[in-house]
Every structure is written in structure tokens, then in C-alpha cells.
Design a protein around this motif. Structure first.
Motif, PDB file in Angstrom:
ATOM      1  N   VAL A 303       0.270  -1.354   0.078  1.00  0.00           N
ATOM      2  CA  VAL A 303       0.133   0.085  -0.195  1.00  0.00           C
ATOM      3  C   VAL A 303       0.914   1.253   0.380  1.00  0.00           C
ATOM      4  N   THR A 304       2.134   1.007   0.632  1.00  0.00           N
ATOM      5  CA  THR A 304       2.878   2.473   0.841  1.00  0.00           C
ATOM      6  C   THR A 304       3.602   2.821  -0.681  1.00  0.00           C
ATOM      7  N   MET A 305       4.209   1.704  -1.457  1.00  0.00           N
ATOM      8  CA  MET A 305       4.328   1.648  -2.365  1.00  0.00           C
ATOM      9  C   MET A 305       3.641   2.315  -3.752  1.00  0.00           C
ATOM     10  N   GLN A 306       1.909   1.396  -3.315  1.00  0.00           N
ATOM     11  CA  GLN A 306       1.418   2.766  -3.740  1.00  0.00           C
ATOM     12  C   GLN A 306       1.171   3.831  -4.356  1.00  0.00           C
ATOM     13  N   TRP A 307       0.710   4.090  -3.056  1.00  0.00           N
ATOM     14  CA  TRP A 307       0.964   5.761  -2.506  1.00  0.00           C
ATOM     15  C   TRP A 307       2.124   6.135  -3.178  1.00  0.00           C
ATOM     16  N   ALA A 308       3.677   5.650  -2.852  1.00  0.00           N
ATOM     17  CA  ALA A 308       4.309   6.622  -3.588  1.00  0.00           C
ATOM     18  C   ALA A 308       4.182   6.787  -4.916  1.00  0.00           C
ATOM     19  N   MET A 309       3.966   6.099  -5.397  1.00  0.00           N
ATOM     20  CA  MET A 309       4.052   5.877  -7.286  1.00  0.00           C
ATOM     21  C   MET A 309       2.583   7.024  -7.637  1.00  0.00           C
ATOM     22  N   ALA A 310       1.345   7.144  -6.580  1.00  0.00           N
ATOM     23  CA  ALA A 310       0.272   7.561  -6.683  1.00  0.00           C
ATOM     24  C   ALA A 310       0.651   9.346  -7.032  1.00  0.00           C
ATOM     25  N   GLU A 311       2.217   9.336  -5.796  1.00  0.00           N
ATOM     26  CA  GLU A 311       2.115  10.864  -5.197  1.00  0.00           C
ATOM     27  C   GLU A 311       2.962  11.180  -6.273  1.00  0.00           C
ATOM     28  N   MET A 312       3.991  10.570  -6.530  1.00  0.00           N
ATOM     29  CA  MET A 312       5.083  10.922  -7.429  1.00  0.00           C
ATOM     30  C   MET A 312       4.918  11.223  -9.182  1.00  0.00           C
ATOM     31  N   ILE A 313       3.653  10.009  -9.066  1.00  0.00           N
ATOM     32  CA  ILE A 313       3.422  10.787 -11.129  1.00  0.00           C
ATOM     33  C   ILE A 313       2.245  12.016 -11.636  1.00  0.00           C
ATOM     34  N   ASN A 314       1.815  12.105  -9.948  1.00  0.00           N
ATOM     35  CA  ASN A 314       0.787  13.352 -10.164  1.00  0.00           C
ATOM     36  C   ASN A 314       2.056  14.344  -9.269  1.00  0.00           C
ATOM     37  N   ASN A 315       3.080  14.076  -9.462  1.00  0.00           N
ATOM     38  CA  ASN A 315       3.969  15.299  -8.577  1.00  0.00           C
ATOM     39  C   ASN A 315       4.886  15.754  -9.450  1.00  0.00           C
ATOM     40  N   ASN A 317       7.020  17.114 -10.973  1.00  0.00           N
ATOM     41  CA  ASN A 317       8.729  17.890 -11.051  1.00  0.00           C
ATOM     42  C   ASN A 317       9.236  16.787  -9.293  1.00  0.00           C
ATOM     43  N   ILE A 318       8.643  16.777  -8.395  1.00  0.00           N
ATOM     44  CA  ILE A 318       8.850  16.334  -7.355  1.00  0.00           C
ATOM     45  C   ILE A 318      10.076  15.068  -7.693  1.00  0.00           C
ATOM     46  N   ARG A 320      11.223  13.650 -10.994  1.00  0.00           N
ATOM     47  CA  ARG A 320      12.412  14.762 -12.108  1.00  0.00           C
ATOM     48  C   ARG A 320      13.290  15.003 -11.058  1.00  0.00           C
ATOM     49  N   LYS A 321      12.867  15.475 -10.030  1.00  0.00           N
ATOM     50  CA  LYS A 321      14.732  16.170  -8.783  1.00  0.00           C
ATOM     51  C   LYS A 321      14.843  14.237  -8.195  1.00  0.00           C
ATOM     52  N   LEU A 322      14.168  13.392  -7.583  1.00  0.00           N
ATOM     53  CA  LEU A 322      14.555  12.202  -6.873  1.00  0.00           C
ATOM     54  C   LEU A 322      15.061  10.996  -7.673  1.00  0.00           C
ATOM     55  N   ARG A 323      14.375  11.290  -9.408  1.00  0.00           N
ATOM     56  CA  ARG A 323      15.515  10.633 -10.359  1.00  0.00           C
ATOM     57  C   ARG A 323      17.317  11.418 -10.546  1.00  0.00           C
ATOM     58  N   ALA A 324      17.000  12.662 -10.957  1.00  0.00           N
ATOM     59  CA  ALA A 324      18.322  13.326 -10.516  1.00  0.00           C
ATOM     60  C   ALA A 324      19.028  12.861  -9.531  1.00  0.00           C
ATOM     61  N   GLU A 325      18.523  12.834  -8.497  1.00  0.00           N
ATOM     62  CA  GLU A 325      19.815  12.238  -6.971  1.00  0.00           C
ATOM     63  C   GLU A 325      19.850  10.781  -6.768  1.00  0.00           C
ATOM     64  N   ILE A 326      19.246   9.788  -7.388  1.00  0.00           N
ATOM     65  CA  ILE A 326      18.917   8.767  -7.906  1.00  0.00           C
ATOM     66  C   ILE A 326      20.672   8.827  -8.317  1.00  0.00           C
ATOM     67  N   LYS A 327      20.398   9.276  -9.720  1.00  0.00           N
ATOM     68  CA  LYS A 327      21.548   9.426 -11.260  1.00  0.00           C
ATOM     69  C   LYS A 327      23.406   9.758 -10.337  1.00  0.00           C
ATOM     70  N   SER A 328      22.738  10.914  -9.992  1.00  0.00           N
ATOM     71  CA  SER A 328      24.082  11.830  -9.029  1.00  0.00           C
ATOM     72  C   SER A 328      25.399  10.596  -8.578  1.00  0.00           C
ATOM     73  N   VAL A 329      24.131   9.264  -7.586  1.00  0.00           N
ATOM     74  CA  VAL A 329      24.518   8.885  -6.762  1.00  0.00           C
ATOM     75  C   VAL A 329      24.992   6.965  -7.111  1.00  0.00           C
ATOM     76  N   VAL A 330      24.402   6.698  -8.197  1.00  0.00           N
ATOM     77  CA  VAL A 330      24.331   5.799  -8.981  1.00  0.00           C
ATOM     78  C   VAL A 330      25.379   5.260 -10.140  1.00  0.00           C
ATOM     79  N   GLY A 331      24.950   6.793 -10.655  1.00  0.00           N
ATOM     80  CA  GLY A 331      25.879   7.050 -11.780  1.00  0.00           C
ATOM     81  C   GLY A 331      24.775   6.438 -12.948  1.00  0.00           C
ATOM     82  N   PRO A 332      24.902   6.071 -14.463  1.00  0.00           N
ATOM     83  CA  PRO A 332      23.964   6.228 -15.028  1.00  0.00           C
ATOM     84  C   PRO A 332      24.106   4.276 -15.887  1.00  0.00           C
TER      85      PRO A 332
END
Length: 507
Positions: A303-315, A317-318, A320-332
């Protein structure tokens, strides 16, 4: 003379009744219960409760105060709805409220008296809690089964790649439930896919029927008559679950020591066979423990993962910001791993904000052992107490714009968003009762560390590898369902669009 004795005894009886009545009146006048809304005969406050129970209680608390008394048919409870009162119950009076209420459906359970989650505070509960903390769900045990979580995550991700290649939608609600259950089953018993699916279906049936049976509480003694047959259905489901568990127990018992995987069942069987164990476990104790963890762990993470994806799909900008953080930490070129999460504060903030807005367990259940005072009101022994976690974490007195999804409020730089309260950004469920998604104190959730590990890395992988398009276009409908875990009312059906395929890179 006979008349005199009769008169004497009648006078003595009347005097005794008068004294008793005066004492009762004085006791009532001294007793100061929590406030209560106007009620109706027989049904009490049931007419004030809607389909989303935590939200209904939240509305009542906004009118009648953070501690209220409700009568739901034949059942009575007090409801706690703000952080200050929750702290009194879960910390100041933690020892008094470290008991869990028993609901009417409990007499229909095959393992009555063996359940860890609802066990009374005593030697058995303390022993099982220590076992969870030191062995079953310890950091070292979770580390030993990191490969299971990584394998199941890869299976999930590959299924989304296939959907993307075929331009096919997928039901994330079902995907996450199967994923969470697979991890739990493998860590608990080392099952095969077929067995895991059976267990998942039985758990879903149990929760559906058990919820209906628990509503028998409103009928009082009549609830035990099982007028609708839910008790019979529940016993049948638990009987099937018991049969499966017995098969796995026998398989584990027949293994050679060198073949043991050290899963949860192996650990419990070791204690079961130990004649010098602090508490001697029965076979039913072991089975009840597994039923507890499947009921507590199958839907919550999903349920928590469902809500997380739902909230981020609806936001976006959030996202994109999270994807940028992931890329900066783990690389491409590689898939995010659990070891990367500690270097991703924005990811952790995103998950905390989901847990704040959409706690998978909207209530923390307690029961008082002795009379006490809470928030200036008298609470009697054996009073059922529901801490409305949902309302506490949406309290406008504790949170700025509490209904909005704002991960930044959990970052160190979020003083303005937090209303100037620096501590909000640092809290992790410790001593701040504004944020208690996993409860607190002796009865806090022992599986919170596992849940967070699974949720954080899974959300990171989904954001890293895919864009998500809602079937039918537009945004996700965030209407809340009426189930116990308050999930989405409608299935979260999306098209994954691959933006990074880690499996091609590895090949």
C-alpha cells in the motif's frame, strides 16, 4: 417479635442500598470521562462513522477534542487524535497501555492464545519481541537475505521492462502485493512461487473475512452467534493456512543441519527444540507467528509503494528531482541498491512524506491495564484505545499544509516549510509523536526496518528506470479506499516506459 425482625431487616436493607447509591453517585461525580458526541440508543455513535474510519474519527476530534469517547454499538473505545495526547499514552503511560485489545473474532482463531501481535504483555510477548529484535528481524538477519530482496526486485523490474516493450499496462497494486509477499515468504520459509501465491490468496481472504467478523463487536454477545457465517469461513481459511505451514515445518525439520538456510522458520524451530529456552514455544506459537507476520506485512509495504508512485506521478517535478538524485549517486549504468539509499536524503524524504500522508496502519491499538488519567480525563482499566495515526500526521497544528505531498518538509533546509521547526526535518519516528507511522514504544512495529528497506529501494528503482503513464491519461485518482490499510480506492494501472534498462547494460 417476628414483625420487629422483618422491619429491622427491611430497614437495614434500605439503609445499605442508600449508602451504596450515595457511594456510586459520588464515584460517578468524581469520574471525569473524555468528551463524547451525542449518541443514539443501541447504535451509539455508529451513525457518525463513514466508510473511511480514520477520517471520520479525525472529523469528530476536530469538533470534540483530541481525546474522545465513542460507543460503536456494544463496543466502546477512546480515540486519540493529536501528538501530545499520543505521547501520554505511548510514552508516559506506555507500560499501562502496552496491552492490545482482543476483538470478537479472536475466539474463531485456531491459534487462540499464541498470537504475538495481540499477546498480553508478559513473559511470552517479551520473549517473542526479543527474538524479533535479536534474531528474526535483526540487522544481521536482514543483511543475510539481501540477495532475496535483490532477486525479487530484479524479477519485478524485468516484468515492467516486458510490459514496456509490449506497450502493455500493469496493475501496480497487484504487482506490489505479489512482490512484497514473495520477499516475506522467502525470508520466512524459503517457499516456491506456487506456495507463495497460495499464501498470498489466503492472507487476502483472511483480511477480508476477518474485517467483517470483527464488525460483530457492534452486536455485543449476538456477534458470537456468527449469524452471517464469517466465523466459519475464517476457521476454514486458517485451517488451510495451518495445513500449508505444517508441510513447511515438516520439510524444515527433515533437513540436515548443513542444509538449513537460517530463515525465520529455522530460527523458530531451533528455539522450539531447545529444552533450555527461556520460553518453550509450541507448534501453534510458531504457526501463529507466521500468520501474524503475513497479515501485518503483505499489504502494508504494498500500500505504501502504491501511494508513493501515485503521489509522484501526480507531482512530476518531485519525480524528476528524485531521479536526478538517484543518477548523481549511482551513475547512469547500474541499478540502485539498498546500500545506496543512505546517500539519498531526498528519496528518504519522499518515503517519509508518503508514510505521513498515507500510513498503511492508520490506527495504533492499545488497551489500558489500570485506571489512569490522560489529558486530564479519567480512563478506566481495560479501555480500548485507538491512536488515530492518520489524524495525528495530518494535524494542521503540527504540519504546514498537512494535506499536501511535500517531501521537502523532511529535509534539513525545510525550516520555512516546517513553520520554523527544525526538528521536523530530522525526525525518524524517534521521540517526535507528530510522525509515528510505525507506532511507538513496546508495541511499536518490529518489522519497520525491513519495510523501509524494501520500500525505499523499490521506489528508487521504479523512478530510475521508468516513466509512468496512467492508463486513460491524466493524473492518478487519489480517492482513499475503505479497507483497513486505507489504500487507493481504484487500482493503480499504469504503462511503464523504459528510460533506463539496467539488464541491457549488464549484458
Amino acid at each position: 417479635m417476628a414483625f420487629f425482625y422483618i422491619f429491622f431487616f427491611l430497614a437495614l436493607l434500605i439503609f445499605t442500598l442508600l449508602v451504596k447509591n450515595i457511594r456510586t453517585t459520588n464515584e460517578i461525580s468524581k469520574f471525569n470521562p473524555p468528551p463524547s458526541p451525542p449518541s443514539l440508543p443501541i447504535i451509539g455513535h455508529l451513525h457518525l462513522i463513514g466508510s473511511i474510519i480514520p477520517k471520520s474519527f479525525q472529523k469528530l476530534s476536530q469538533r470534540y477534542g483530541p481525546l474522545i469517547h465513542l460507543k460503536l454499538g456494544a463496543s466502546t473505545s477512546i480515540i486519540v487524535s493529536n501528538a501530545q495526547v499520543a505521547k501520554q499514552v505511548m510514552k508516559t503511560h506506555d507500560l499501562n497501555f502496552c496491552y492490545r485489545p482482543q476483538f470478537g473474532s479472536s475466539h474463531d482463531f485456531l491459534y487462540k492464545g499464541s498470537y504475538f501481535i495481540t499477546a498480553p504483555y508478559g513473559p511470552y510477548w517479551r520473549f517473542m519481541k526479543k527474538l524479533c529484535v535479536t534474531k528474526l528481524l535483526s540487522s544481521s538477519q536482514l543483511g543475510r537475505f539481501l540477495h532475496i530482496r535483490e532477486q525479487e526486485l530484479e524479477i519485478l523490474m524485468k516484468s515492467f521492462v516486458v510490459c514496456s516493450n509490449e506497450n502493455r499496462s500493469t496493475d501496480l497494486c497487484l504487482d506490489f502485493t505479489i512482490f512484497s509477499n514473495n520477499i516475506l515468504c522467502r525470508m520466512a520459509m524459503g517457499t516456491t512461487l506456487f506456495d507463495k501465491d497460495i499464501i498470498r490468496c489466503l492472507v487476502r481472504e483472511f483480511m477480508h473475512v476477518g474485517a467483517k467478523l470483527s464488525m460483530g463487536e457492534v452486536f455485543g454477545p449476538l456477534g458470537k452467534l456468527d449469524l452471517f457465517g464469517y466465523g466459519k469461513k475464517l476457521r476454514k481459511i486458517v485451517g488451510e493456512f495451518d495445513h500449508i505451514l505444517e508441510i513447511f515445518l515438516k520439510e524444515h525439520e527433515e533437513r540436515n543441519i548443513e542444509d538449513c538456510q537460517g530463515d525465520m522458520m529455522d530460527v523458530l524451530l531451533e528455539v522450539y527444540r531447545n529444552p533450555n529456552a527461556e520460553v518453550r514455544l509450541t507448534r501453534n506459537d510458531i504457526k501463529a507467528f507466521f500468520l501474524d507476520i503475513f497479515l501485518a506485512g503483505t499489504d502494508t509495504s504494498s500500500v505504501t509503494m502504491q501511494w508513493a508512485m501515485a503521489e509522484m506521478i501526480n507531482n512530476p517535478n518531485i519525480l524528476r528531482k528524485l531521479r536526478a538524485e538517484i543518477k548523481s549517486v549511482v551513475g547512469p549504468t547500474k541499478l540502485v541498491r539498498e546500500s545506496d539509499v543512505s546517500k539519498m536524503p531526498y528519496l528518504q524524504a519522499c518515503v517519509k512524506e508518503v508514510l505521513r500522508l498515507h500510513p498503511s496502519a492508520p490506527f495504533a491499538l492499545r488497551q489500558s491495564a489500570e485506571d489512569c488519567k490522560i489529558n486530564g480525563y479519567d480512563v478506566k482499566a481495560q479501555t480500548r484505545t485507538l491512536i488515530n495515526v492518520y489524524a495525528i500526521m495530518r494535524d494542521p497544528q503540527s504540519w504546514v499544509n498537512p494535506e499536501e505531498y511535500i517531501p521537502e518538509r523532511f529535509l534539513d533546509s525545510a525550516d520555512e516549510i516546517n513553520g520554523g521547526d527544525e526538528h521536523v526535518s530530522k525526525m525518524d519516528g524517534g521521540d517526535d509523536f507528530r510522525f509515528i507511522p510505525f507506532g511507538f514504544g513496546r508495541r511499536g512495529c518490529p518489522g519497520s526496518s525491513l519495510a523501509l528497506r524494501v520500500i525505499e529501494v523499490t521506489i528508487a528503482a521504479l523512478v530510475q528506470c521508468f516513466e509512468w503513464e496512467v492508463k486513460g491519461g491524466g493524473k492518478v485518482d487519489l480517492e482513499e479506499g475503505s479497507s483497513f490499510s486505507v489504500g487507493l480506492a481504484k487500482p493503480l494501472v499504469c504503462y511503464p516506459v523504459t528510460c533506463f534498462n539496467p539488464f541491457e547494460v549488464c549484458d
